[in-house]
Design a protein around this motif. Sequence first.
Motif, PDB file in Angstrom:
ATOM      1  N   GLN A  61       0.831  -1.209   0.000  1.00 54.65           N
ATOM      2  CA  GLN A  61       0.000   0.000   0.000  1.00 54.65           C
ATOM      3  C   GLN A  61       0.867   1.262   0.000  1.00 54.65           C
ATOM      4  N   GLU A  62       1.962   1.242   0.731  1.00 52.02           N
ATOM      5  CA  GLU A  62       2.889   2.377   0.738  1.00 52.02           C
ATOM      6  C   GLU A  62       3.491   2.575  -0.655  1.00 52.02           C
ATOM      7  N   LEU A  63       3.871   1.487  -1.298  1.00 52.89           N
ATOM      8  CA  LEU A  63       4.404   1.582  -2.662  1.00 52.89           C
ATOM      9  C   LEU A  63       3.360   2.186  -3.603  1.00 52.89           C
ATOM     10  N   MET A  64       2.091   1.818  -3.389  1.00 53.07           N
ATOM     11  CA  MET A  64       1.015   2.330  -4.238  1.00 53.07           C
ATOM     12  C   MET A  64       0.807   3.833  -4.047  1.00 53.07           C
ATOM     13  N   ILE A  65       0.779   4.291  -2.804  1.00 55.79           N
ATOM     14  CA  ILE A  65       0.474   5.713  -2.580  1.00 55.79           C
ATOM     15  C   ILE A  65       1.647   6.633  -2.898  1.00 55.79           C
ATOM     16  N   THR A  66       2.844   6.069  -2.988  1.00 54.84           N
ATOM     17  CA  THR A  66       3.995   6.920  -3.297  1.00 54.84           C
ATOM     18  C   THR A  66       4.325   6.961  -4.786  1.00 54.84           C
ATOM     19  N   MET A  67       3.553   6.254  -5.592  1.00 57.66           N
ATOM     20  CA  MET A  67       3.807   6.280  -7.040  1.00 57.66           C
ATOM     21  C   MET A  67       3.395   7.631  -7.624  1.00 57.66           C
ATOM     22  N   ASN A  68       4.196   8.116  -8.539  1.00 56.78           N
ATOM     23  CA  ASN A  68       3.916   9.399  -9.191  1.00 56.78           C
ATOM     24  C   ASN A  68       2.956   9.162 -10.364  1.00 56.78           C
ATOM     25  N   PRO A  69       1.742   9.697 -10.281  1.00 60.49           N
ATOM     26  CA  PRO A  69       0.753   9.464 -11.342  1.00 60.49           C
ATOM     27  C   PRO A  69       1.123  10.121 -12.679  1.00 60.49           C
ATOM     28  N   ASP A  70       2.126  10.992 -12.669  1.00 57.78           N
ATOM     29  CA  ASP A  70       2.536  11.663 -13.902  1.00 57.78           C
ATOM     30  C   ASP A  70       3.330  10.746 -14.840  1.00 57.78           C
ATOM     31  N   TYR A  71       3.823   9.640 -14.324  1.00 65.02           N
ATOM     32  CA  TYR A  71       4.604   8.722 -15.143  1.00 65.02           C
ATOM     33  C   TYR A  71       3.702   7.638 -15.725  1.00 65.02           C
ATOM     34  N   SER A  72       3.909   7.313 -16.988  1.00 66.54           N
ATOM     35  CA  SER A  72       3.072   6.306 -17.639  1.00 66.54           C
ATOM     36  C   SER A  72       3.254   4.924 -17.011  1.00 66.54           C
ATOM     37  N   ILE A  73       4.435   4.653 -16.478  1.00 66.77           N
ATOM     38  CA  ILE A  73       4.683   3.342 -15.869  1.00 66.77           C
ATOM     39  C   ILE A  73       3.746   3.105 -14.687  1.00 66.77           C
ATOM     40  N   THR A  74       3.307   4.175 -14.050  1.00 65.19           N
ATOM     41  CA  THR A  74       2.391   4.056 -12.915  1.00 65.19           C
ATOM     42  C   THR A  74       1.113   3.344 -13.330  1.00 65.19           C
ATOM     43  N   GLN A  75       0.623   3.654 -14.525  1.00 62.04           N
ATOM     44  CA  GLN A  75      -0.611   3.037 -15.009  1.00 62.04           C
ATOM     45  C   GLN A  75      -0.443   1.538 -15.252  1.00 62.04           C
ATOM     46  N   GLU A  76       0.800   1.097 -15.480  1.00 60.88           N
ATOM     47  CA  GLU A  76       1.067  -0.318 -15.703  1.00 60.88           C
ATOM     48  C   GLU A  76       1.328  -1.060 -14.390  1.00 60.88           C
ATOM     49  N   VAL A  77       1.997  -0.392 -13.460  1.00 61.75           N
ATOM     50  CA  VAL A  77       2.406  -1.033 -12.214  1.00 61.75           C
ATOM     51  C   VAL A  77       1.284  -1.064 -11.185  1.00 61.75           C
ATOM     52  N   MET A  78       0.503  -0.002 -11.120  1.00 66.08           N
ATOM     53  CA  MET A  78      -0.536   0.107 -10.089  1.00 66.08           C
ATOM     54  C   MET A  78      -1.495  -1.092 -10.063  1.00 66.08           C
ATOM     55  N   PRO A  79      -1.997  -1.565 -11.220  1.00 67.81           N
ATOM     56  CA  PRO A  79      -2.874  -2.743 -11.171  1.00 67.81           C
ATOM     57  C   PRO A  79      -2.174  -3.992 -10.633  1.00 67.81           C
ATOM     58  N   LEU A  80      -0.872  -4.100 -10.857  1.00 67.53           N
ATOM     59  CA  LEU A  80      -0.130  -5.252 -10.339  1.00 67.53           C
ATOM     60  C   LEU A  80       0.015  -5.164  -8.821  1.00 67.53           C
ATOM     61  N   TYR A  81       0.305  -3.976  -8.323  1.00 65.15           N
ATOM     62  CA  TYR A  81       0.354  -3.792  -6.862  1.00 65.15           C
ATOM     63  C   TYR A  81      -1.008  -4.107  -6.245  1.00 65.15           C
ATOM     64  N   ASP A  82      -2.059  -3.630  -6.889  1.00 69.11           N
ATOM     65  CA  ASP A  82      -3.413  -3.895  -6.386  1.00 69.11           C
ATOM     66  C   ASP A  82      -3.684  -5.399  -6.381  1.00 69.11           C
ATOM     67  N   TYR A  83      -3.266  -6.071  -7.419  1.00 67.20           N
ATOM     68  CA  TYR A  83      -3.455  -7.517  -7.519  1.00 67.20           C
ATOM     69  C   TYR A  83      -2.704  -8.234  -6.380  1.00 67.20           C
ATOM     70  N   VAL A  84      -1.446  -7.836  -6.165  1.00 69.67           N
ATOM     71  CA  VAL A  84      -0.655  -8.444  -5.091  1.00 69.67           C
ATOM     72  C   VAL A  84      -1.341  -8.213  -3.748  1.00 69.67           C
ATOM     73  N   ASN A  85      -1.820  -7.017  -3.530  1.00 72.60           N
ATOM     74  CA  ASN A  85      -2.498  -6.693  -2.278  1.00 72.60           C
ATOM     75  C   ASN A  85      -3.722  -7.598  -2.068  1.00 72.60           C
ATOM     76  N   ARG A  86      -4.504  -7.783  -3.133  1.00 78.94           N
ATOM     77  CA  ARG A  86      -5.692  -8.658  -3.044  1.00 78.94           C
ATOM     78  C   ARG A  86      -5.295 -10.118  -2.823  1.00 78.94           C
ATOM     79  N   ARG A  87      -4.202 -10.562  -3.467  1.00 81.43           N
ATOM     80  CA  ARG A  87      -3.749 -11.943  -3.287  1.00 81.43           C
ATOM     81  C   ARG A  87      -3.238 -12.169  -1.860  1.00 81.43           C
TER      82      ARG A  87
END
Length: 132
Positions: A61-87
């Motif tokens: 969750q800390e990794l998720m909230i500290t991601m910079n939304p201005d970077y395109s990589i955030t849009q790719e990584v955020m769903p994976l972090y969310d998935y890991v959190n749910r798993r």
Amino acid sequence: MSMQAYQAYQNNSVETASPGELTLMLYNGCLKFMKLAKKGIEEKNIELRNTNIQKAQKIVQELMITMNPDYSITQEVMPLYDYVNRRLMDANLKNDATILDEAFGIMTDFRDTWKEVVKQTRQQQFGAGGNA
């Protein structure tokens, strides 16, 4: 090394780390807590499992909230972090080491990739022009 000296060393490591190194520490901490949670599952120790899965979730969750939304990589990584959190949540609720292993594998890939980024950044900063 005394426990007090070790604690002072660890505090100094965190206080002097670059943002990239701090992120690497978070990944390593998350993986450590997942290993302890798996031990809890194997030993049928509900408290060990639950406590360490929750610690791993807090890091994700800390990794998720500290991601910079201005970077395109955030849009790719955020769903994976969310998935890991749910798993992690699923592994805790179902007491399932297989689900935990899946999350562990994903976070290991993130950690290994990030370790390479930190290494390359250091080489660019300190080894410019030379073979580091």
